[in-house]
Write an enzyme that holds these catalytic residues in place. Structure first.
Site, short mmCIF file in Angstrom:
data_model
loop_
_atom_site.label_atom_id
_atom_site.label_comp_id
_atom_site.label_asym_id
_atom_site.label_seq_id
_atom_site.Cartn_x
_atom_site.Cartn_y
_atom_site.Cartn_z
N SER A 45 51.65 -89.93 -5.93
CA SER A 45 52.33 -90.97 -5.44
C SER A 45 51.19 -92.14 -4.78
O SER A 45 49.91 -91.64 -4.45
CB SER A 45 53.00 -90.81 -4.25
OG SER A 45 54.06 -89.73 -4.66
N1 SAH Z 1 53.40 -85.89 -3.93
C1 SAH Z 1 53.37 -85.61 -5.29
C2 SAH Z 1 54.31 -86.26 -6.02
C3 SAH Z 1 54.58 -85.64 -7.27
S1 SAH Z 1 55.74 -86.45 -8.31
C4 SAH Z 1 51.81 -86.14 -5.40
O1 SAH Z 1 51.48 -87.28 -5.06
O2 SAH Z 1 51.03 -85.57 -6.28
C5 SAH Z 1 57.06 -85.37 -7.94
C6 SAH Z 1 56.88 -83.92 -8.32
O3 SAH Z 1 58.16 -83.35 -7.88
C7 SAH Z 1 56.79 -83.54 -9.66
O4 SAH Z 1 55.24 -82.70 -9.78
C8 SAH Z 1 57.74 -82.87 -10.21
O5 SAH Z 1 57.64 -81.81 -11.11
C9 SAH Z 1 58.21 -82.32 -8.99
N2 SAH Z 1 59.92 -81.80 -8.69
C10 SAH Z 1 60.79 -82.60 -9.56
N3 SAH Z 1 61.88 -81.86 -9.21
C11 SAH Z 1 61.76 -80.87 -8.31
C12 SAH Z 1 62.31 -79.60 -8.01
N4 SAH Z 1 63.78 -79.50 -8.03
N5 SAH Z 1 61.59 -78.48 -7.18
C13 SAH Z 1 60.36 -78.71 -7.16
N6 SAH Z 1 59.56 -79.80 -7.65
C14 SAH Z 1 60.14 -80.72 -8.37
#
Ligand code: SAH
Length: 228
Positions: A76
């Protein structure tokens, strides 16, 4: 050659330069846009964001945008991490559930500000890499698990705070059930194009919802999110 080893640098090469970039990120992207919680600002001054992206992207790690982390996912934008963390109102005593570990960067910021962080990621390779990065940086109050996070983490519930960093069509029911009385949850609610940062509080068992800024996140994929 004198056989004197170079001192080990736990923050990685270029640590001093990255520290300056981090300071600039905090001033220009966070303070100037109204993030005021000093604990949040300090945590983001401290966590080495460049170590949460692949080497080729390190020099862009402190830019004002999200970056790819593989598997079609993103780390993010710093401002989004700042505003969501500030909305959680952490004091240092909380047990936090995070859904969507991704790179583990937001996880590290939470680990700086809370007692304990339980983080769930659905993609095993991302969870493994985040776990390794967090371990290398010495975080001992973080647990990362691979699962569909829309079910929460029932064995560890209740949680004082919950942060979802993927876009949800609504507030996933199991997450509200696992929110402690007086607790707060922050999540992007909307469609797959854009969402609104939503704060959910649990007051005498009832859900109270307030909305904050607009945002754009990748999809929350799972039983109580979007279909994959
Ligand atoms: N805070 C993280 C954001 C990553 S993007 C950062 O800054 O790196 C969002 C993430 O949510 C992705 O890695 C995706 O695989 C995960 N995601 C999506 N649906 C999900 C679920 N049901 N359970 C766990 N993770 C999930």
């Amino acid at each position: 050659m004198l056989g004197i080893p170079l001192p080990r640098d736990p923050m990685g090469p270029g640590a001093a330069r990255y520290a300056r970039e981090r300071e600039r990120m905090v001033e220009e992207q966070l303070v100037r846009r109204g993030i005021t919680d000093p604990r949040v600002l300090d945590a983001m001054r401290k966590v080495p964001r460049h170590l949460f992206v692949e080497e080729a992207l390190r020099d862009r790690a402190y830019g004002d945008y999200p970056l790819p982390i593989g598997e079609g996912q993103t780390i993010s934008q710093p401002y989004m991490v700042g505003i969501m963390t500030q909305l959680l109102q952490l004091t240092g005593r909380e047990k936090v559930l995070e859904i969507g570990t991704g790179s583990g960067y937001q996880t590290a910021v939470l680990a700086e500000l809370a007692r304990r962080v339980c983080s769930v990621e659905r993609i095993p390779s991302l969870a493994a890499r985040a776990r390794a990065t967090l371990e290398a940086l010495g975080y001992t109050n973080v647990w990362v698990r691979t699962a569909d996070g829309t079910f929460g983490w029932p064995d560890e519930a209740p949680f004082d705070r919950i942060l979802v960093s993927a876009a949800s069509p609504s507030v996933p029911e199991p997450l509200f059930e696992q929110l402690a009385e007086g607790g707060r949850m922050v999540l992007p609610v909307g469609d797959t194009v854009s969402q609104i940062l939503t704060v959910v509080e649990r007051i005498e068992g009832e859900m109270r919802t307030t909305v904050d800024a607009g945002c754009v996140f990748v999809k929350l994929i799972g039983k109580y999110g979007w279909e994959g």
